[in-house]
Motif scaffolding. Sequence first.
Motif, short mmCIF file in Angstrom:
data_model
loop_
_atom_site.label_atom_id
_atom_site.label_comp_id
_atom_site.label_asym_id
_atom_site.label_seq_id
_atom_site.Cartn_x
_atom_site.Cartn_y
_atom_site.Cartn_z
N MET A 121 0.91 6.61 -12.19
CA MET A 121 0.28 5.52 -12.92
C MET A 121 -0.98 6.02 -13.63
N TYR A 122 -1.78 6.77 -12.91
CA TYR A 122 -3.02 7.28 -13.50
C TYR A 122 -2.73 8.20 -14.68
N ARG A 123 -1.77 9.10 -14.52
CA ARG A 123 -1.42 10.00 -15.61
C ARG A 123 -0.98 9.23 -16.85
N LEU A 124 -0.10 8.25 -16.63
CA LEU A 124 0.38 7.46 -17.75
C LEU A 124 -0.79 6.72 -18.41
N ALA A 125 -1.61 6.08 -17.62
CA ALA A 125 -2.76 5.34 -18.17
C ALA A 125 -3.71 6.28 -18.90
N LEU A 162 0.82 -1.21 0.00
CA LEU A 162 0.00 0.00 0.00
C LEU A 162 0.85 1.27 0.00
N GLU A 163 1.92 1.27 0.79
CA GLU A 163 2.80 2.43 0.83
C GLU A 163 3.40 2.70 -0.55
N GLN A 164 3.92 1.64 -1.15
CA GLN A 164 4.56 1.81 -2.45
C GLN A 164 3.53 2.15 -3.53
N TYR A 165 2.37 1.55 -3.46
CA TYR A 165 1.32 1.82 -4.44
C TYR A 165 0.86 3.26 -4.34
N GLN A 166 0.65 3.75 -3.15
CA GLN A 166 0.21 5.13 -2.97
C GLN A 166 1.26 6.12 -3.49
N ALA A 167 2.52 5.75 -3.40
CA ALA A 167 3.58 6.63 -3.87
C ALA A 167 3.60 6.75 -5.40
N VAL A 168 3.09 5.75 -6.10
CA VAL A 168 3.13 5.77 -7.57
C VAL A 168 1.77 5.95 -8.22
N TYR A 169 0.71 5.96 -7.44
CA TYR A 169 -0.64 5.99 -8.00
C TYR A 169 -0.86 7.13 -8.98
N GLN A 170 -0.53 8.35 -8.61
CA GLN A 170 -0.79 9.50 -9.49
C GLN A 170 -0.04 9.38 -10.80
N PRO A 189 9.26 0.29 -11.36
CA PRO A 189 9.33 -0.20 -12.74
C PRO A 189 8.48 -1.46 -12.95
N TRP A 190 8.40 -2.29 -11.92
CA TRP A 190 7.62 -3.52 -12.01
C TRP A 190 6.14 -3.22 -12.21
N ILE A 191 5.59 -2.33 -11.41
CA ILE A 191 4.16 -2.04 -11.51
C ILE A 191 3.85 -1.25 -12.79
N PHE A 192 4.79 -0.41 -13.23
CA PHE A 192 4.58 0.31 -14.48
C PHE A 192 4.61 -0.64 -15.67
N ARG A 193 5.42 -1.66 -15.60
CA ARG A 193 5.44 -2.65 -16.68
C ARG A 193 4.08 -3.37 -16.75
N ILE A 194 3.55 -3.71 -15.59
CA ILE A 194 2.22 -4.33 -15.54
C ILE A 194 1.18 -3.39 -16.15
N ALA A 234 -7.63 0.51 -16.05
CA ALA A 234 -6.29 -0.03 -16.22
C ALA A 234 -5.50 0.02 -14.91
N VAL A 235 -5.62 1.13 -14.19
CA VAL A 235 -4.90 1.27 -12.92
C VAL A 235 -5.44 0.28 -11.89
N GLN A 236 -6.75 0.12 -11.83
CA GLN A 236 -7.34 -0.83 -10.88
C GLN A 236 -6.94 -2.27 -11.19
N GLU A 237 -6.99 -2.63 -12.47
CA GLU A 237 -6.58 -3.98 -12.85
C GLU A 237 -5.11 -4.21 -12.54
N THR A 238 -4.31 -3.19 -12.76
CA THR A 238 -2.88 -3.28 -12.46
C THR A 238 -2.65 -3.44 -10.97
N ALA A 239 -3.36 -2.67 -10.17
CA ALA A 239 -3.20 -2.76 -8.72
C ALA A 239 -3.57 -4.15 -8.21
N LEU A 240 -4.64 -4.69 -8.72
CA LEU A 240 -5.06 -6.03 -8.32
C LEU A 240 -4.02 -7.08 -8.71
#
Length: 151
Positions: free
Chosen positions: A15-19, A5-13, A55-60, A32-38
């Motif tokens: 991720m959303y912008r990119l998506a 959760l900590e790491q996800y919250q740090a990259v969420y914005q 980089p791992w979550i952005f690749r997903i 896309a962001v929700q599916e990626t988070a899951l």
Amino acid sequence: MERFLEQYQAVYQDMYRLAYYYMGNAQDAEDAVQETALAAYENFHRLKDKEAFRPWIFRILVNRCKKSLKKRNRWGIRKEAPEPFYEPSLTSQAEVLELLGRLEEEERLIVALTVFGGYKGEEIARLLNKNHSTVRSKYRRALKKLESELT
């Protein structure tokens, strides 16, 4: 779970912008962001180097966006012009979206990862499984296209 959760919250914005810039509208970006988070949460235990989370979550995310766009094209769904994305720090959002829409899909992704994700060329090359020099030349080519559109 807390670490995720900590790491996800740090990259969420980012991720959303990119998506958003990749998919062209808010609803598809959110999906896309929700599916990626899951998917990331379900496989977080497999990530050996927790410092490589970004980089791992952005690749997903990139893979999810590509899959969604491929499905959209397969069903013949026409991609609409991107909706305006309102963010106080961006003054002419509609113009930016229009310009990005003129780039090829991969060029748009490289520019978005660089500008909105803050990634370096080598990181983008690893994310996209491309050669660093290929990414660098595509980025330069995309910038030249954008520059020619602006002049």
